[in-house]
Design a protein around this motif. Sequence first.
Motif, mmCIF file in Angstrom:
data_model
loop_
_atom_site.group_PDB
_atom_site.id
_atom_site.type_symbol
_atom_site.label_atom_id
_atom_site.label_comp_id
_atom_site.label_asym_id
_atom_site.label_seq_id
_atom_site.Cartn_x
_atom_site.Cartn_y
_atom_site.Cartn_z
ATOM 1 N N PHE A 287 0.799 -1.235 0.000
ATOM 2 C CA PHE A 287 0.000 0.000 0.000
ATOM 3 C C PHE A 287 0.830 1.283 0.000
ATOM 4 C CE2 PHE A 287 0.179 -0.875 4.643
ATOM 5 C CZ PHE A 287 0.550 0.363 5.142
ATOM 6 N N ILE A 288 2.103 1.219 0.430
ATOM 7 C CA ILE A 288 2.923 2.439 0.391
ATOM 8 C C ILE A 288 3.169 2.901 -1.050
ATOM 9 C CG2 ILE A 288 5.179 3.423 0.920
ATOM 10 C CD1 ILE A 288 3.258 3.263 3.261
ATOM 11 N N PRO A 289 3.559 2.007 -1.991
ATOM 12 C CA PRO A 289 3.691 2.461 -3.389
ATOM 13 C C PRO A 289 2.388 3.023 -3.955
ATOM 14 C CG PRO A 289 4.774 0.340 -3.091
ATOM 15 C CD PRO A 289 4.010 0.608 -1.836
ATOM 16 N N LEU A 290 1.244 2.450 -3.558
ATOM 17 C CA LEU A 290 -0.039 2.988 -4.018
ATOM 18 C C LEU A 290 -0.241 4.402 -3.509
ATOM 19 C CD1 LEU A 290 -2.586 0.039 -3.641
ATOM 20 C CD2 LEU A 290 -1.749 1.073 -5.744
ATOM 21 N N ALA A 291 0.111 4.626 -2.246
ATOM 22 C CA ALA A 291 -0.025 5.972 -1.690
ATOM 23 C C ALA A 291 0.867 6.959 -2.421
ATOM 24 C CB ALA A 291 0.315 5.945 -0.201
ATOM 25 N N GLU A 292 2.047 6.517 -2.815
ATOM 26 C CA GLU A 292 2.962 7.398 -3.549
ATOM 27 C C GLU A 292 2.429 7.698 -4.943
ATOM 28 O OE1 GLU A 292 7.205 6.147 -1.465
ATOM 29 O OE2 GLU A 292 6.568 5.129 -3.288
ATOM 30 N N GLU A 293 1.829 6.708 -5.594
ATOM 31 C CA GLU A 293 1.309 6.896 -6.946
ATOM 32 C C GLU A 293 0.081 7.800 -6.959
ATOM 33 O OE1 GLU A 293 0.465 3.118 -8.626
ATOM 34 O OE2 GLU A 293 2.517 2.383 -8.481
ATOM 35 N N ASN A 294 -0.736 7.709 -5.922
ATOM 36 C CA ASN A 294 -2.016 8.413 -5.909
ATOM 37 C C ASN A 294 -1.984 9.724 -5.134
ATOM 38 O OD1 ASN A 294 -4.227 6.470 -7.152
ATOM 39 N ND2 ASN A 294 -2.795 5.203 -6.000
ATOM 40 N N GLY A 295 -0.795 10.175 -4.743
ATOM 41 C CA GLY A 295 -0.683 11.459 -4.065
ATOM 42 C C GLY A 295 -1.159 11.455 -2.631
ATOM 43 N N LEU A 296 -1.346 10.247 -2.063
ATOM 44 C CA LEU A 296 -1.836 10.152 -0.689
ATOM 45 C C LEU A 296 -0.697 10.108 0.322
ATOM 46 C CD1 LEU A 296 -4.590 9.898 0.764
ATOM 47 C CD2 LEU A 296 -4.315 7.417 0.665
ATOM 48 N N ILE A 297 0.532 9.957 -0.162
ATOM 49 C CA ILE A 297 1.652 9.737 0.745
ATOM 50 C C ILE A 297 1.933 10.952 1.624
ATOM 51 C CG2 ILE A 297 3.400 10.489 -0.896
ATOM 52 C CD1 ILE A 297 3.649 7.556 1.599
ATOM 53 N N LEU A 298 1.689 12.148 1.132
ATOM 54 C CA LEU A 298 1.928 13.338 1.946
ATOM 55 C C LEU A 298 1.005 13.366 3.157
ATOM 56 C CD1 LEU A 298 2.407 16.120 -0.763
ATOM 57 C CD2 LEU A 298 4.154 14.856 0.473
ATOM 58 N N GLN A 299 -0.258 13.093 2.931
ATOM 59 C CA GLN A 299 -1.214 13.065 4.034
ATOM 60 C C GLN A 299 -0.921 11.890 4.968
ATOM 61 O OE1 GLN A 299 -5.248 12.956 2.616
ATOM 62 N NE2 GLN A 299 -6.141 12.926 4.666
ATOM 63 N N LEU A 300 -0.579 10.749 4.372
ATOM 64 C CA LEU A 300 -0.282 9.555 5.161
ATOM 65 C C LEU A 300 0.984 9.755 5.994
ATOM 66 C CD1 LEU A 300 -1.534 6.690 5.399
ATOM 67 C CD2 LEU A 300 0.149 5.935 3.723
ATOM 68 N N GLY A 301 2.029 10.311 5.358
ATOM 69 C CA GLY A 301 3.284 10.532 6.068
ATOM 70 C C GLY A 301 3.127 11.511 7.219
ATOM 71 N N GLU A 302 2.349 12.571 7.005
ATOM 72 C CA GLU A 302 2.128 13.538 8.084
ATOM 73 C C GLU A 302 1.376 12.885 9.244
ATOM 74 O OE1 GLU A 302 -0.125 17.803 8.934
ATOM 75 O OE2 GLU A 302 0.161 17.100 6.871
ATOM 76 N N TRP A 303 0.411 12.011 8.921
ATOM 77 C CA TRP A 303 -0.349 11.335 9.983
ATOM 78 C C TRP A 303 0.566 10.445 10.822
ATOM 79 C CZ3 TRP A 303 -1.382 6.257 11.245
ATOM 80 C CH2 TRP A 303 -2.388 6.053 12.209
ATOM 81 N N VAL A 304 1.442 9.682 10.161
ATOM 82 C CA VAL A 304 2.372 8.808 10.890
ATOM 83 C C VAL A 304 3.303 9.647 11.761
ATOM 84 C CG1 VAL A 304 4.259 7.155 10.659
ATOM 85 C CG2 VAL A 304 2.262 6.978 9.165
ATOM 86 N N LEU A 305 3.865 10.714 11.221
ATOM 87 C CA LEU A 305 4.783 11.568 11.960
ATOM 88 C C LEU A 305 4.095 12.167 13.181
ATOM 89 C CD1 LEU A 305 7.535 13.033 12.150
ATOM 90 C CD2 LEU A 305 6.544 14.830 10.693
ATOM 91 N N ARG A 306 2.909 12.679 12.989
ATOM 92 C CA ARG A 306 2.190 13.334 14.098
ATOM 93 C C ARG A 306 1.792 12.303 15.165
ATOM 94 N NH1 ARG A 306 0.195 18.289 14.404
ATOM 95 N NH2 ARG A 306 0.584 18.639 12.162
ATOM 96 N N THR A 307 1.320 11.136 14.722
ATOM 97 C CA THR A 307 0.899 10.108 15.672
ATOM 98 C C THR A 307 2.077 9.594 16.484
ATOM 99 O OG1 THR A 307 -0.887 9.436 14.178
ATOM 100 C CG2 THR A 307 -0.242 7.877 15.894
#
Length: 705
Positions: A477-497
Amino acid sequence: MFSVVNCITTQHNIWLVLVAALVCVSGSWAVLRLFSRGRSVNGAEAVGWQFLAATAAGASIWSTHFIAIIAYHAGTPVTFDPVLTIISLLIAMAGSFCGLTVAGMIRTSWSPAVGGALVGLSIAIMHYTGMLAYVAQGTVDWDMRFLIASIFLAVTITSAAIQVASRDYSAASKIISVGLLTLAIVSLHFTGMTAFKLTPIFMDDSYSNPAALQAMALAIALLSVIIVGAVAASYLIDNQNRVRSVSELEHMALNDALTGLANRACFNDRLAAQIELGNNGGPKFALAAIDLDRFKEINDIKGHSAGDEALKILAQRMRDSNDGTMFIARTGGDEFSIIAPVASRGELREALLRLRAEIIRPFMLDGFHASVGASFGACIFPDDAQERETLINNTDLALYRAKSEIGEKICFFDKKMDDTVRNKRQLAIDLRHALENNQLEVYYQVQTLVSDSSVIGYEALLRWQHPQRGFIPPVEFIPLAEENGLILQLGEWVLRTACSQCSSLGLNIRVAVNLSPVQFLHPNLPGLVAGVLTDTGLRPENLELELTESAIIQDKERTLLQLQQIRKLGVTIALDDFGTGYSSLDTLRAFPFDKIKLDRSFMGEIESSKSARAIIRAVLALGRSLEIPVLAEGIETCDQLAILHAEGCESAQGYLFGRPAPFADILSGHKGDPRAQALRSVPREMSGNKERAMTAAAPPVHCLA
């Protein structure tokens, strides 16, 4: 009735009567066209059109009347009073304007009939005012029956004509309304002339000249035709302008303003029509989608104006290479769609290959050579799909495969191959839903000192338990997030959590968070990190950000600048997966990392492979020489740990020390839970074989790399 017919045939010059009739018909046509045009608009424009209609009405009605008067055989010299003659013309125009304004601008069911009656009344008043201007040597008597009948006919028939003209304007209505208005004018005149009885009392040929009167009649007719023609010309010009404007608006609505090709709306209409035709026994057709490769480079390097010019050039090439069988539309920024007939897949492929060859051919743009690539996805109706949405979706799937493959740039829909793409797309949708609905969780894996296995920190690892599919590995799912532009939102969520949870421990322990290469495209990554630290209260020295060398290679100058800004905050930076990929020494020279993480792939061979052990020894020596500590990943046995200790490795991470666990387990471990404490301590008396057996029995865990 017989008296009226007898009046026309015996008391009038029939040729002048025909001229009057011609003027009357042409004038009636112009009046009703202008009246209808005025009804279609509002405000001052409507007043203007009704004024033109009244001008045409006054000129044609007055001319018809006076030509017919001149055609009358009086049997005595006649002349015309100039003042009353002019007054009769003004009455015709003013009365027509009032009547047409009421009929055209008051939008009620009765206004056309009332307005028409006013026009008919003005025609009657004009007629009898004109008759007062008719000066003859004789006595005049009036038959009141015909006089009243003439007024009644003028009012009622004109009212009916305007009512028909205002109701609708079909071809039949046009003919009927023109005929009624002509009949109203003619019936008024000739019924009124039947009522007119002239008894000559003196004959003086010098008083009037019949030839001069006939010439004046023709002059009046010509003047009327000119006036009506000018008014009608304004109507026709306006009508042509409206037709042209509508045509231009339709073209703008259905064509792309930049390239001149059909736009998405036109494409949708054409596709719907083509599918309907196909469902009714029509021929097969193909839907093809085109996506330009490397087009973004033109926009980024030369600007959007250059990109627009490139699109114009490529669109013209598509038009030039089209043999007339293809329908080509621009459906997105650099996306095009084609609807084409299909005889066979081979012929269609050849046609698409020719089109692609034209698209990818280099061209001059602002003085430099430019070129783009093109990926094609095609789907055939009805073989591959029968419904519109399915057809479009299958075409997109084929296009996605063409974009992802290196060699094949024209792909036809293949159910088996494209099902994988469809599943990936659905998984991407589910991932977005999981992020929005808190279905993701951060796990932590302990990091320890090799010397005494004491805890020095944790690595935050993202986990996803799908409601239907179960555990989804990050490698999916990480490559999918990178392809679909979701990785920025996902990465910020992981960092903040991770920062928030570790800050709540209240311990001086470091947490490591992975950064995707795509996250370095964030417009202000250092600002994001600073904001998260402020919001969560985690001390900067307790945060470590891990990145792979691929993140640096993509845009080295920008990435290193961001890393320097992040490091100024007090955050440490670790180079992850060292020993695989590039592992460039230049990267270590360009940026002083705070830690090197030795990739887990070397640990499986460290006990049996001299080369693996030699590489580990070299990396450790490199770290010592650069004064950069090294952490080894993937430690699963005590023998591996012993070798690392002998080689001088400072810290390690792996199943031997503890598996990734939810924050609740980490929190309970720091509160003294013996089970969690056991995860972080290594019993030295255990043999290597026994330890291997324990770790081998556990299921594999995939980590966010």
